[in-house]
Design an enzyme around this catalytic site. Structure first.
Site, PDB file in Angstrom:
ATOM      1  N   CYS A 172       0.798  -1.131   0.223  1.00  0.00           N
ATOM      2  CA  CYS A 172       0.004  -0.050   0.094  1.00  0.00           C
ATOM      3  C   CYS A 172       1.007   1.247   0.118  1.00  0.00           C
ATOM      4  O   CYS A 172       1.686   1.247   0.842  1.00  0.00           O
ATOM      5  CB  CYS A 172      -0.926  -0.157   1.115  1.00  0.00           C
ATOM      6  SG  CYS A 172      -1.291   1.324   2.231  1.00  0.00           S
ATOM      7  N   CYS A 222       1.319   3.512   3.339  1.00  0.00           N
ATOM      8  CA  CYS A 222       2.019   2.745   4.276  1.00  0.00           C
ATOM      9  C   CYS A 222       3.596   2.768   3.990  1.00  0.00           C
ATOM     10  O   CYS A 222       4.325   2.505   4.898  1.00  0.00           O
ATOM     11  CB  CYS A 222       1.431   1.183   4.300  1.00  0.00           C
ATOM     12  SG  CYS A 222      -0.219   1.016   4.637  1.00  0.00           S
TER      13      CYS A 222
HETATM   14  C1  LIG Z   1       5.352  -1.078   7.027  1.00  0.00           C
HETATM   15  C2  LIG Z   1       4.082  -1.026   7.262  1.00  0.00           C
HETATM   16  C3  LIG Z   1       3.336   0.102   7.697  1.00  0.00           C
HETATM   17  C4  LIG Z   1       1.934   0.301   7.738  1.00  0.00           C
HETATM   18  N1  LIG Z   1       1.376   1.462   7.654  1.00  0.00           N
HETATM   19  C5  LIG Z   1       0.017   1.376   7.885  1.00  0.00           C
HETATM   20  C6  LIG Z   1      -0.872   2.635   7.725  1.00  0.00           C
HETATM   21  O1  LIG Z   1      -0.179   3.850   7.642  1.00  0.00           O
HETATM   22  N2  LIG Z   1      -2.217   2.419   7.998  1.00  0.00           N
HETATM   23  C7  LIG Z   1      -2.835   1.219   8.104  1.00  0.00           C
HETATM   24  O2  LIG Z   1      -4.035   1.263   7.990  1.00  0.00           O
HETATM   25  N3  LIG Z   1      -2.334   0.201   8.090  1.00  0.00           N
HETATM   26  C8  LIG Z   1      -0.963   0.184   8.081  1.00  0.00           C
HETATM   27  N4  LIG Z   1      -0.142  -0.909   8.160  1.00  0.00           N
HETATM   28  C9  LIG Z   1      -0.862  -2.290   8.550  1.00  0.00           C
HETATM   29  C10 LIG Z   1      -0.853  -2.527  10.182  1.00  0.00           C
HETATM   30  O3  LIG Z   1       0.457  -2.269  10.621  1.00  0.00           O
HETATM   31  C11 LIG Z   1      -1.482  -3.900  10.390  1.00  0.00           C
HETATM   32  O4  LIG Z   1      -0.630  -4.898   9.670  1.00  0.00           O
HETATM   33  C12 LIG Z   1      -2.810  -4.130  10.053  1.00  0.00           C
HETATM   34  O5  LIG Z   1      -3.746  -3.188  10.360  1.00  0.00           O
HETATM   35  C13 LIG Z   1      -3.262  -5.325  10.554  1.00  0.00           C
HETATM   36  O6  LIG Z   1      -3.241  -5.638  12.063  1.00  0.00           O
HETATM   37  P1  LIG Z   1      -3.102  -6.905  13.206  1.00  0.00           P
HETATM   38  O7  LIG Z   1      -4.130  -6.502  13.917  1.00  0.00           O
HETATM   39  O8  LIG Z   1      -3.708  -7.786  12.039  1.00  0.00           O
HETATM   40  O9  LIG Z   1      -1.860  -7.043  13.434  1.00  0.00           O
HETATM   41  P2  LIG Z   1      -0.440  -6.497  12.723  1.00  0.00           P
HETATM   42  O10 LIG Z   1      -0.249  -5.150  13.342  1.00  0.00           O
HETATM   43  O11 LIG Z   1      -0.279  -6.693  11.275  1.00  0.00           O
HETATM   44  O12 LIG Z   1       0.670  -7.396  13.552  1.00  0.00           O
HETATM   45  C14 LIG Z   1       0.947  -8.849  13.134  1.00  0.00           C
HETATM   46  C15 LIG Z   1       1.152  -9.571  14.419  1.00  0.00           C
HETATM   47  O13 LIG Z   1       2.441  -9.049  14.901  1.00  0.00           O
HETATM   48  C16 LIG Z   1       2.289  -9.121  16.555  1.00  0.00           C
HETATM   49  N5  LIG Z   1       2.549  -7.453  16.697  1.00  0.00           N
HETATM   50  C17 LIG Z   1       1.569  -6.531  16.756  1.00  0.00           C
HETATM   51  N6  LIG Z   1       2.198  -5.291  17.143  1.00  0.00           N
HETATM   52  C18 LIG Z   1       3.235  -5.700  17.482  1.00  0.00           C
HETATM   53  C19 LIG Z   1       4.127  -4.787  18.216  1.00  0.00           C
HETATM   54  N7  LIG Z   1       4.237  -3.607  18.432  1.00  0.00           N
HETATM   55  N8  LIG Z   1       5.407  -5.624  18.650  1.00  0.00           N
HETATM   56  C20 LIG Z   1       5.522  -6.857  18.562  1.00  0.00           C
HETATM   57  N9  LIG Z   1       4.760  -7.567  17.973  1.00  0.00           N
HETATM   58  C21 LIG Z   1       3.443  -6.822  17.373  1.00  0.00           C
HETATM   59  C22 LIG Z   1       0.978  -9.507  16.611  1.00  0.00           C
HETATM   60  O14 LIG Z   1       1.361 -10.945  17.166  1.00  0.00           O
HETATM   61  C23 LIG Z   1       0.063  -9.503  15.657  1.00  0.00           C
HETATM   62  O15 LIG Z   1      -0.799 -10.272  15.472  1.00  0.00           O
HETATM   63  C24 LIG Z   1       1.100  -0.943   7.824  1.00  0.00           C
HETATM   64  C25 LIG Z   1       1.921  -2.371   7.664  1.00  0.00           C
HETATM   65  C26 LIG Z   1       3.365  -2.433   7.655  1.00  0.00           C
HETATM   66  C27 LIG Z   1       4.007  -3.687   7.558  1.00  0.00           C
END
Ligand SMILES: Cc1cc2nc3c(=O)[nH]c(=O)nc-3n(C[C@H](O)[C@H](O)[C@H](O)COP(=O)(O)OP(=O)(O)OC[C@H]3O[C@@H](n4cnc5c(N)ncnc54)[C@H](O)[C@@H]3O)c2cc1C
Length: 418
Positions: A344, A347
């Site tokens: 995206c 992001c």
């Molecule tokens: C580089 C990057 C930039 C992004 N920027 C955006 C954005 O600007 N706007 C947007 O809407 N989404 C963004 N996203 C997506 C967002 O970060 C999440 O991946 C998405 O919202 C799905 O969230 P999730 O709850 O499934 O867990 P995710 O955040 O995808 O995390 C995956 C797993 O990692 C672990 N985890 C989560 N947080 C942490 C932490 N802080 N420390 C250690 N482990 C952790 C947990 O086990 C979690 O289930 C970005 C993703 C990436 C990779």
């Protein structure tokens, strides 16, 4: 609700009082909010002091600085293909798109930058695909980028770059078969440097997720979006019960990352204090004002008395320390490349900027001697920052400063919903 209390406890238990407070709190709760172990527990930081310092000193000034022309335009290559797997991601809303600025507007900037001496790698900046992006017109916020594509990126950052054996699973990782029970035993067994590395990445991850909660697409009527804080989303991600204690730990890592970047800003001041360094946009008056504001922020960062002491890092025997430092650098470089796999554009833009900002902060922290020995009136041999690094450093820190402010806002919102 437990949540509102948990976040705002001491981040490291630097004093007996705060340790005791946290301990008493933990004993009274079934959820483990903080884990107070290891050398980092001795870093002199408590969350209330960071909150106050950030709210009253840093946040208003860094926001102003980010609005100035020098800092609002970031040159970035968003077209570089993912070097690790076929592109598989996309966002669920149209707001993911990044509109670059017309190139002609920056010819003068490029001419100026080219006339400067360069000693560092100019990777993205020199690519013909790199374009200037107006950061104010492309704010970091909810994009709907989620699911396996986003998990794959995060997973590969943690799995391949955090010095972690594959057999140790991260807690709550949706792509792992186990629940990650042994993770913290493994983490605490690591040397300080490797543990720091993990905490920085986790802090960055927490900051990104906090922003998307704070700037969520609440509704869209007649094509007009309304953005604002989403308490439910925040609770899902950071509530101690819902996240089995992981949320507060991740927020603690966010504070840690803030301290690291704050420390870097305080260390890099002598580089900018020299008259040969200017923040060139072609408007002499504006440039002088931007520099004055930047130096004022540096003075504020120096006045903070609870800095992380990076001297304890890479302090072992010379040979071991050198190879660890190099390993650190390579892992970090790899993470920057993984950012090209973010599916995206918006992001990816902010992911790249924030990793470059953190990379620049680390470069500063490990170049203290070179910065102190810089000549006043001649080119910056030994240590130099490019425009892109400077813009990334300030904006990445601005994002962390905003995260901490947003966290306080969520605290208030949660108290109201109690
Ligand atoms: C580089 C990057 C930039 C992004 N920027 C955006 C954005 O600007 N706007 C947007 O809407 N989404 C963004 N996203 C997506 C967002 O970060 C999440 O991946 C998405 O919202 C799905 O969230 P999730 O709850 O499934 O867990 P995710 O955040 O995808 O995390 C995956 C797993 O990692 C672990 N985890 C989560 N947080 C942490 C932490 N802080 N420390 C250690 N482990 C952790 C947990 O086990 C979690 O289930 C970005 C993703 C990436 C990779």
């Amino acid at each position: 609700m437990l949540l509102a209390h948990c976040y705002f406890l001491s981040c490291a238990g630097s004093t007996w009082a705060s340790s005791a407070l946290v301990h008493a709190f933990l004993q009274g709760q079934s959820v483990q909010c903080q884990q107070l172990t290891g050398v980092l527990d001795d870093c002199l930081c408590d969350i209330e002091s960071i909150d106050d310092f950030n709210t009253f000193k840093i946040f208003p000034k860094i926001q102003k600085l980010q609005e100035r022309d020098y800092f609002r335009y970031y040159k970035v290559n968003l077209k570089r293909p993912c070097p690790f797997w076929a592109d598989d991601g996309h966002c669920s809303i149209k707001d993911c798109h990044v509109e670059p600025c017309p190139e002609e507007a920056f010819i003068d900037w490029a001419r100026y930058d080219d006339s400067q001496d360069h000693f560092c790698e100019l990777d993205d900046e020199r690519s013909p695909d790199a374009q200037y992006v107006d950061l104010l017109l492309n704010p970091e916020r909810y994009t709907g980028y989620k699911g396996p594509s986003a998990w794959r990126v995060w997973n590969s950052i943690y799995e391949e770059n955090c010095f972690k054996p594959r057999s140790v699973y991260r807690p709550l990782n949706p792509l792992a078969p186990s629940r990650g029970e042994s993770f913290y035993t493994w983490l605490e067994g690591l040397c300080l440097e490797k543990r720091v590395f993990y905490k920085l990445i986790s802090g960055l991850h927490a900051s990104i997720n906090l922003h998307l909660c704070a700037n969520y697409l609440l509704e869209e009527t007649w094509g007009k979006p309304s953005w604002g804080p989403n308490v439910k989303e925040f609770t899902r991600r950071f509530d101690p019960i819902e996240t089995k204690g992981e949320g507060p730990r991740r927020l603690k890592n966010l504070y840690f990352l803030y301290l690291i970047e704050l420390r870097a800003l305080s260390k890099v001041a002598p580089y900018f204090e020299r008259s040969v360094v200017d923040l060139y946009t072609g408007n002499g008056h504006e440039d002088a004002e931007s520099k004055a504001l930047l130096l004022e922020i540096f003075r504020d960062t120096k006045s903070f008395h609870m800095h992380f002491d990076e001297k304890s890092m890479f302090a072992g025997d010379k040979k071991g320390a050198k190879s660890l430092k190099e390993e650190f650098r390579l892992h970090f470089k790899n993470i920057s490349r993984i950012m090209d796999c973010v599916g995206c554009d918006k992001c990816r833009l902010w992911g790249k900027l924030q990793t470059q900002g953190l990379g620049t902060a680390l470069k500063i922290l490990f170049s203290e001697k070179e910065i102190q020995n810089l000549p006043e009136n001649s080119p910056s041999k030994g240590f130099q920052l490019t425009r892109q690094e400077i813009v990334a450093l300030v904006n990445a820190f601005g994002r962390l400063s905003t995260s901490i402010k947003e966290l306080q806002n969520f605290k208030v919102l949660l108290q109201r919903t109690r």
